[in-house]
Design a protein around this motif. Structure first.
Motif, PDB file in Angstrom:
ATOM      1  N   LYS A  68      -7.605 -75.136 -98.872  1.00 13.93           N
ATOM      2  CA  LYS A  68      -7.922 -73.850 -99.502  1.00 13.93           C
ATOM      3  C   LYS A  68      -9.364 -73.464 -99.205  1.00 13.93           C
ATOM      4  CE  LYS A  68      -4.702 -74.789-103.185  1.00 13.93           C
ATOM      5  NZ  LYS A  68      -4.622 -75.735-104.266  1.00 13.93           N
ATOM      6  N   ASP A  69     -10.249 -74.448 -99.170  1.00 11.91           N
ATOM      7  CA  ASP A  69     -11.672 -74.206 -98.925  1.00 11.91           C
ATOM      8  C   ASP A  69     -12.164 -75.232 -97.905  1.00 11.91           C
ATOM      9  OD1 ASP A  69     -14.479 -74.023 -98.985  1.00 11.91           O
ATOM     10  OD2 ASP A  69     -14.500 -73.540-101.137  1.00 11.91           O
ATOM     11  N   VAL A  70     -12.193 -74.841 -96.629  1.00 11.77           N
ATOM     12  CA  VAL A  70     -12.556 -75.790 -95.566  1.00 11.77           C
ATOM     13  C   VAL A  70     -13.988 -76.281 -95.701  1.00 11.77           C
ATOM     14  CG1 VAL A  70     -10.853 -74.926 -93.911  1.00 11.77           C
ATOM     15  CG2 VAL A  70     -13.158 -73.983 -93.869  1.00 11.77           C
ATOM     16  N   VAL A  71     -14.872 -75.439 -96.182  1.00  8.58           N
ATOM     17  CA  VAL A  71     -16.276 -75.838 -96.328  1.00  8.58           C
ATOM     18  C   VAL A  71     -16.407 -76.891 -97.426  1.00  8.58           C
ATOM     19  CG1 VAL A  71     -18.601 -75.041 -96.906  1.00  8.58           C
ATOM     20  CG2 VAL A  71     -17.131 -73.643 -95.428  1.00  8.58           C
ATOM     21  N   ALA A  72     -15.809 -76.626 -98.579  1.00 11.60           N
ATOM     22  CA  ALA A  72     -15.919 -77.568 -99.700  1.00 11.60           C
ATOM     23  C   ALA A  72     -15.214 -78.882 -99.394  1.00 11.60           C
ATOM     24  CB  ALA A  72     -15.341 -76.942-100.972  1.00 11.60           C
ATOM     25  N   LEU A  73     -13.997 -78.819 -98.830  1.00 18.22           N
ATOM     26  CA  LEU A  73     -13.259 -80.061 -98.605  1.00 18.22           C
ATOM     27  C   LEU A  73     -13.884 -80.894 -97.496  1.00 18.22           C
ATOM     28  CD1 LEU A  73     -10.955 -81.631 -99.814  1.00 18.22           C
ATOM     29  CD2 LEU A  73      -9.440 -80.611 -98.103  1.00 18.22           C
ATOM     30  N   SER A  74     -14.330 -80.263 -96.418  1.00 15.80           N
ATOM     31  CA  SER A  74     -15.007 -81.042 -95.376  1.00 15.80           C
ATOM     32  C   SER A  74     -16.310 -81.610 -95.922  1.00 15.80           C
ATOM     33  CB  SER A  74     -15.250 -80.202 -94.116  1.00 15.80           C
ATOM     34  OG  SER A  74     -16.117 -79.107 -94.375  1.00 15.80           O
ATOM     35  N   GLY A  75     -16.991 -80.844 -96.777  1.00 15.98           N
ATOM     36  CA  GLY A  75     -18.219 -81.336 -97.406  1.00 15.98           C
ATOM     37  C   GLY A  75     -17.976 -82.547 -98.286  1.00 15.98           C
ATOM     38  N   PHE A  76     -16.840 -82.578 -98.969  1.00 11.77           N
ATOM     39  CA  PHE A  76     -16.478 -83.741 -99.783  1.00 11.77           C
ATOM     40  C   PHE A  76     -16.430 -84.994 -98.912  1.00 11.77           C
ATOM     41  CE2 PHE A  76     -12.977 -86.584-100.945  1.00 11.77           C
ATOM     42  CZ  PHE A  76     -13.399 -87.018-102.190  1.00 11.77           C
ATOM     43  N   TYR A  77     -15.716 -84.942 -97.780  1.00  7.25           N
ATOM     44  CA  TYR A  77     -15.600 -86.114 -96.906  1.00  7.25           C
ATOM     45  C   TYR A  77     -16.937 -86.454 -96.237  1.00  7.25           C
ATOM     46  CZ  TYR A  77     -10.647 -86.399 -97.774  1.00  7.25           C
ATOM     47  OH  TYR A  77      -9.429 -86.563 -98.397  1.00  7.25           O
ATOM     48  N   GLN A  78     -17.782 -85.465 -96.019  1.00  6.80           N
ATOM     49  CA  GLN A  78     -19.125 -85.752 -95.504  1.00  6.80           C
ATOM     50  C   GLN A  78     -19.939 -86.517 -96.544  1.00  6.80           C
ATOM     51  OE1 GLN A  78     -19.947 -81.530 -94.224  1.00  6.80           O
ATOM     52  NE2 GLN A  78     -21.010 -82.623 -92.589  1.00  6.80           N
ATOM     53  N   ARG A  79     -19.882 -86.072 -97.797  1.00  5.89           N
ATOM     54  CA  ARG A  79     -20.662 -86.728 -98.860  1.00  5.89           C
ATOM     55  C   ARG A  79     -20.182 -88.151 -99.111  1.00  5.89           C
ATOM     56  NH1 ARG A  79     -20.039 -81.764-100.818  1.00  5.89           N
ATOM     57  NH2 ARG A  79     -18.402 -82.300-102.322  1.00  5.89           N
ATOM     58  N   VAL A  80     -18.874 -88.343 -99.158  1.00  6.00           N
ATOM     59  CA  VAL A  80     -18.343 -89.659 -99.515  1.00  6.00           C
ATOM     60  C   VAL A  80     -18.494 -90.664 -98.373  1.00  6.00           C
ATOM     61  CG1 VAL A  80     -16.265 -90.928-100.205  1.00  6.00           C
ATOM     62  CG2 VAL A  80     -16.752 -88.688-101.220  1.00  6.00           C
ATOM     63  N   PHE A  81     -18.243 -90.228 -97.125  1.00  2.00           N
ATOM     64  CA  PHE A  81     -18.211 -91.172 -96.003  1.00  2.00           C
ATOM     65  C   PHE A  81     -19.322 -90.975 -94.979  1.00  2.00           C
ATOM     66  CE2 PHE A  81     -13.893 -90.970 -97.675  1.00  2.00           C
ATOM     67  CZ  PHE A  81     -13.713 -92.304 -97.965  1.00  2.00           C
ATOM     68  N   GLY A  82     -20.099 -89.928 -95.096  1.00  2.00           N
ATOM     69  CA  GLY A  82     -21.192 -89.702 -94.156  1.00  2.00           C
ATOM     70  C   GLY A  82     -20.751 -89.225 -92.785  1.00  2.00           C
ATOM     71  N   PHE A  83     -19.524 -88.680 -92.686  1.00  2.00           N
ATOM     72  CA  PHE A  83     -19.053 -88.190 -91.392  1.00  2.00           C
ATOM     73  C   PHE A  83     -19.832 -86.931 -91.005  1.00  2.00           C
ATOM     74  CE2 PHE A  83     -14.605 -89.800 -92.761  1.00  2.00           C
ATOM     75  CZ  PHE A  83     -14.876 -91.074 -92.298  1.00  2.00           C
ATOM     76  N   PRO A  84     -20.432 -86.906 -89.816  1.00  2.00           N
ATOM     77  CA  PRO A  84     -21.162 -85.708 -89.404  1.00  2.00           C
ATOM     78  C   PRO A  84     -20.210 -84.599 -88.944  1.00  2.00           C
ATOM     79  CG  PRO A  84     -21.298 -87.375 -87.693  1.00  2.00           C
ATOM     80  CD  PRO A  84     -20.577 -88.003 -88.853  1.00  2.00           C
ATOM     81  N   GLU A  85     -20.621 -83.368 -89.192  1.00  4.62           N
ATOM     82  CA  GLU A  85     -19.834 -82.227 -88.728  1.00  4.62           C
ATOM     83  C   GLU A  85     -19.978 -82.076 -87.211  1.00  4.62           C
ATOM     84  OE1 GLU A  85     -19.307 -77.401 -89.110  1.00  4.62           O
ATOM     85  OE2 GLU A  85     -20.768 -78.396 -90.405  1.00  4.62           O
ATOM     86  N   ILE A  86     -18.895 -81.678 -86.566  1.00  4.91           N
ATOM     87  CA  ILE A  86     -18.915 -81.336 -85.143  1.00  4.91           C
ATOM     88  C   ILE A  86     -19.169 -79.827 -85.093  1.00  4.91           C
ATOM     89  CG2 ILE A  86     -17.668 -81.413 -82.951  1.00  4.91           C
ATOM     90  CD1 ILE A  86     -15.818 -83.549 -84.344  1.00  4.91           C
ATOM     91  N   GLU A  87     -20.436 -79.452 -85.106  1.00 13.39           N
ATOM     92  CA  GLU A  87     -20.810 -78.046 -85.257  1.00 13.39           C
ATOM     93  C   GLU A  87     -20.341 -77.172 -84.101  1.00 13.39           C
ATOM     94  OE1 GLU A  87     -24.874 -77.473 -86.422  1.00 13.39           O
ATOM     95  OE2 GLU A  87     -24.766 -79.137 -87.862  1.00 13.39           O
ATOM     96  N   ALA A  88     -20.168 -77.736 -82.922  1.00 10.35           N
ATOM     97  CA  ALA A  88     -19.761 -76.951 -81.757  1.00 10.35           C
ATOM     98  C   ALA A  88     -18.377 -76.338 -81.912  1.00 10.35           C
ATOM     99  CB  ALA A  88     -19.799 -77.813 -80.502  1.00 10.35           C
ATOM    100  N   ILE A  89     -17.555 -76.869 -82.814  1.00 14.65           N
ATOM    101  CA  ILE A  89     -16.199 -76.342 -82.984  1.00 14.65           C
ATOM    102  C   ILE A  89     -16.012 -75.631 -84.323  1.00 14.65           C
ATOM    103  CG2 ILE A  89     -15.133 -77.971 -81.375  1.00 14.65           C
ATOM    104  CD1 ILE A  89     -14.266 -79.644 -83.765  1.00 14.65           C
ATOM    105  N   ARG A  90     -17.096 -75.390 -85.027  1.00 10.61           N
ATOM    106  CA  ARG A  90     -17.046 -74.705 -86.314  1.00 10.61           C
ATOM    107  C   ARG A  90     -16.566 -73.265 -86.122  1.00 10.61           C
ATOM    108  NH1 ARG A  90     -22.448 -73.857 -89.740  1.00 10.61           N
ATOM    109  NH2 ARG A  90     -22.195 -76.085 -90.157  1.00 10.61           N
ATOM    110  N   SER A  91     -15.723 -72.800 -87.036  1.00 11.10           N
ATOM    111  CA  SER A  91     -15.321 -71.396 -87.048  1.00 11.10           C
ATOM    112  C   SER A  91     -15.125 -70.986 -88.499  1.00 11.10           C
ATOM    113  CB  SER A  91     -14.023 -71.193 -86.258  1.00 11.10           C
ATOM    114  OG  SER A  91     -12.898 -71.571 -87.029  1.00 11.10           O
ATOM    115  N   PRO A  92     -14.865 -69.705 -88.747  1.00 10.71           N
ATOM    116  CA  PRO A  92     -14.637 -69.283 -90.131  1.00 10.71           C
ATOM    117  C   PRO A  92     -13.418 -69.956 -90.782  1.00 10.71           C
ATOM    118  CG  PRO A  92     -15.110 -67.385 -88.759  1.00 10.71           C
ATOM    119  CD  PRO A  92     -14.936 -68.562 -87.831  1.00 10.71           C
TER     120      PRO A  92
END
Length: 128
Positions: A12-36
């Motif tokens: 429902k919220d890609v920013v919030a849910l991906s942020g959750f997994y970043q906070r918990v596991f430290g996975f970095p975002e692949i910014e080159a493939i980011r889209s709305p």
């Protein structure tokens, strides 16, 4: 040989849910493939993608967009039992619900079962 490149989660919220997994596991975002409507995280061995609900139509899956129930289980491995124990409260503080506290399975894994903030099941595992 084939290999798993991504596991994608409709969110429902890609920013919030991906942020959750970043906070918990430290996975970095692949910014080159980011889209709305998409965020991708590098897990080290494969990637974890988050698709906005708009992607159902984009992928011609609109008729399946109202599915209910558990449809997949994410397994995230860590390096020790202590690491499982350390990450569970981090996940809960970040909005996860603990379903089954850390325990040793009959197949000799140490794991906890949780629901992420959107209700998707994931486990934090250490293979002993």
């Amino acid at each position: 040989m084939a290999h798993l490149s991504y596991v994608n989660v409709f969110a429902k919220d890609v920013v919030a849910l991906s942020g959750f997994y970043q906070r918990v596991f430290g996975f970095p975002e692949i910014e080159a493939i980011r889209s709305p409507i998409f965020r991708g995280l590098d897990t080290g061995k494969s990637s974890l993608g988050f698709n906005a609900l708009d992607a159902y139509a984009l992928l011609h899956l609109a008729e399946f967009s109202d599915t209910r129930g558990v449809k997949f289980l994410l397994n995230i491995d860590v390096d020790s039992k202590d690491e499982v124990d350390r990450r569970v409260p981090i996940a809960v503080d970040a909005g996860a619900k603990l379903v089954k506290a850390p325990y040793e399975t009959y197949y000799h894994w140490y794991q906890a079962v949780l629901l992420d903030p959107e209700g998707n099941v994931f486990r934090i595992n250490f293979m002993m």
